[in-house]
Design an enzyme around this catalytic site. Structure first.
Site, short mmCIF file in Angstrom:
data_model
loop_
_atom_site.label_atom_id
_atom_site.label_comp_id
_atom_site.label_asym_id
_atom_site.label_seq_id
_atom_site.Cartn_x
_atom_site.Cartn_y
_atom_site.Cartn_z
CE LYS A 229 -2.89 0.71 -1.17
NZ LYS A 229 -3.99 1.57 -0.79
NE ARG A 269 -1.07 6.12 3.54
CZ ARG A 269 -0.52 4.91 3.50
NH1 ARG A 269 -0.37 4.28 2.34
NH2 ARG A 269 -0.10 4.33 4.61
#
Ligand code: PMM
Length: 290
Positions: A229, A269
């Site tokens: 991210k 995840r």
């Protein structure tokens, strides 16, 4: 895998899934042309199934299949297109014996994926995007990931405004949890997720990761989805402030995995599984020696 409901390091997962004696690793298969970190790579169904099997071979405990990009600014895809992307991949992985999660904001997609054998519904909107989602999950009786969410990706960056990010995310997650329970989802089946990068700046993401213990106070298993991210790009940026591309953030992702596993996250995840699978095993070994 153990069968008890609590684990050697105090980690209890949602009812309806196996219990692991460590943080679980959820591998990501985005069947999209435009996801921010792997868009287009697994758009072909056969390639997507093969990739999911590769992730399992690398140590994924479950595979999260999604057909809609949620990168900042992303536009929605149609229901028909999302179904076309997701269902054959869910079917293919389930047929190969993989534990599949479906990443969707649509009740219809969740329902059909569960009918096709998916065992967990992962909704980044926590049931807010589609009013039919919570009743559908309640009726299906499957575990449900409720993520902290403030609105669709098209303009979510405008919503990254907090006076106290930790207190506000805790409060909003509590409300989302209560809403799901009021809608009939068994609390034991709910997993919470702080929603890193969703209506959050890099600073907000780091603050939330620094306080996973406070998120655990909500009393539900936690999913941490830091993989590749923007906040990692910001942390790794060079002197000119330029971040490395998303696919060069896997070592940083594994570092977050080790910390999340140590701090008691139920699952991470991730796009690249092997390093995170190793990281959770190292965290488990250190925890066992404490
Ligand atoms: N992030 C993305 C997609 N799905 N699901 C959960 N539960 N939590 C997340 O933070 C999350 C998610 C966006 O990342 P991707 O496009 O690389 O999959």
């Amino acid at each position: 895998m153990v069968t008890s409901t609590s684990t050697s390091q105090g980690r209890t997962g949602p009812r309806g899934l196996p219990e692991w004696d460590r943080c679980a690793v959820m591998g990501v298969v985005n069947v999209t042309p435009d996801s921010f970190s792997d868009g287009g790579r697994w758009f072909d169904h056969e390639q997507a199934v093969k990739h999911g099997l590769d992730l399992v071979a690398q140590g994924a405990d479950l595979v999260d299949v999604g057909g809609e990009s949620t990168r900042p600014g992303a536009k929605r895809v149609s229901e028909a297109e999302e179904l076309r992307r997701v269902l054959p991949v869910v079917r293919g992985l389930v047929a190969a014996g993989v534990l599949v999660s479906v990443d969707t904001m649509r009740a219809s997609v969740a329902e059909q994926a569960v009918t096709a054998g998916a065992r967990l519904v992962n909704d980044v909107s926590g049931g807010l995007a589609d009013p039919a989602m919570i009743p559908a999950v309640a009726a299906a009786g499957v575990p449900f990931v409720v993520m902290h969410w403030r609105g669709q990706s098209i303009d979510m960056n405008n919503r990254a405004v907090y006076e106290d990010v930790l207190a506000e995310v805790l409060g909003e997650l509590r409300t989302a949890l209560d809403r799901a329970v009021a809608g009939g989802v068994a609390p034991e089946r709910i997993v919470l997720d702080p929603g890193l990068g969703f209506a959050k700046t890099a600073g907000h993401d780091l603050t939330l990761l620094a306080h996973l213990d406070r998120l655990q106070d909500l009393g539900r298993p936690l999913l941490v989805a830091a993989s590749r991210k923007r906040f990692l790009g910001r942390v790794l940026a060079d002197e000119a402030g330029d971040p490395p591309p998303a696919r060069e953030r896997d070592a940083a992702t594994a570092a977050v995995t080790a910390i999340a596993a140590r701090d008691g996250a139920w699952a991470v995840r991730v796009h690249e599984v092997r390093a995170s699978a190793d990281a959770v095993r190292v965290a488990r070994a250190i925890g066992a020696a404490a």
